[in-house]
Design an enzyme around this catalytic site. Structure first.
Site, PDB file in Angstrom:
ATOM      1  N   CYS A  33      -0.652  -8.112   1.501  1.00  0.00           N
ATOM      2  CA  CYS A  33      -1.899  -7.347   1.417  1.00  0.00           C
ATOM      3  C   CYS A  33      -1.685  -6.128   0.524  1.00  0.00           C
ATOM      4  CB  CYS A  33      -2.325  -6.907   2.817  1.00  0.00           C
ATOM      5  SG  CYS A  33      -3.777  -5.832   2.834  1.00  0.00           S
ATOM      6  N   CYS A  92      -1.982  -2.733   2.960  1.00  0.00           N
ATOM      7  CA  CYS A  92      -1.002  -2.347   3.987  1.00  0.00           C
ATOM      8  C   CYS A  92       0.344  -3.044   3.865  1.00  0.00           C
ATOM      9  CB  CYS A  92      -1.574  -2.569   5.385  1.00  0.00           C
ATOM     10  SG  CYS A  92      -1.772  -4.309   5.842  1.00  0.00           S
ATOM     11  N   CYS A 144      -7.239  -9.311   5.994  1.00  0.00           N
ATOM     12  CA  CYS A 144      -5.935  -8.976   6.546  1.00  0.00           C
ATOM     13  C   CYS A 144      -6.113  -8.627   8.020  1.00  0.00           C
ATOM     14  CB  CYS A 144      -5.331  -7.789   5.794  1.00  0.00           C
ATOM     15  SG  CYS A 144      -3.792  -7.171   6.504  1.00  0.00           S
ATOM     16  N   CYS A 153      -5.135  -4.548   8.581  1.00  0.00           N
ATOM     17  CA  CYS A 153      -5.966  -3.435   8.092  1.00  0.00           C
ATOM     18  C   CYS A 153      -7.415  -3.814   7.809  1.00  0.00           C
ATOM     19  CB  CYS A 153      -5.343  -2.826   6.840  1.00  0.00           C
ATOM     20  SG  CYS A 153      -5.507  -3.841   5.357  1.00  0.00           S
ATOM     21  N   CYS A 157      -8.928 -19.341  -0.712  1.00  0.00           N
ATOM     22  CA  CYS A 157      -9.216 -18.927  -2.079  1.00  0.00           C
ATOM     23  C   CYS A 157      -9.210 -17.394  -2.113  1.00  0.00           C
ATOM     24  CB  CYS A 157     -10.568 -19.503  -2.493  1.00  0.00           C
ATOM     25  SG  CYS A 157     -10.951 -19.322  -4.219  1.00  0.00           S
TER      26      CYS A 157
END
Length: 129
Positions: free
Chosen positions: A38, A41, A86, A89, A109
């Site tokens: 991510c 984070c 995510c 976060c 995707c």
């Protein structure tokens, strides 16, 4: 706070639920081995072992790492899709579709701008700027 930490494109995609144009993101055709994390984070999300060429112009994966993502219904753009974010976060990553390869049949995707790639044996960067 996120705006100061992220590049303008990463902020638009991950925090404002934007989408980068197809075939423009840095990871759509990457074949390197490692982990996609991510951009916000640093949570490990996808292994390159599950990445495949979907022909869509975005990085696509047939599976995610355990406990890494969340999903919710997305009814924007006059259609119903499943948004992927995510789990840690809440950063927007992309969407999942039921037209991927086996063993899962899923196509996660993702937007390159929402990801940071860490090569095998590499260290995760601390910022997307």
């Amino acid at each position: 706070e996120w705006k100061a930490q992220l590049s303008p494109e990463a902020f638009h995609v991950a925090r404002k639920h934007g989408t980068e144009a197809a075939f423009t993101g840095q990871y759509w055709d990457s074949k390197d081995q490692g982990v996609y994390r991510c951009v916000c984070c640093g949570t490990a999300l996808y292994s390159s072992d599950t990445k495949f060429e979907s022909g869509t112009g975005w990085p696509s994966f047939f599976d995610h790492l355990p406990n890494s993502i969340g999903q919710k219904e997305d009814n924007t753009l006059f259609t119903s899709r499943t948004e992927v974010h995510c789990r840690r976060c809440g950063g927007h990553l992309g969407h999942v579709f039921d037209d991927g390869p086996m063993p899962s049949g899923k196509r996660y995707c993702m937007n390159s701008a929402a990801l940071i790639f860490v090569p095998e044996g590499g260290k995760a960067p601390t910022s997307s700027k």
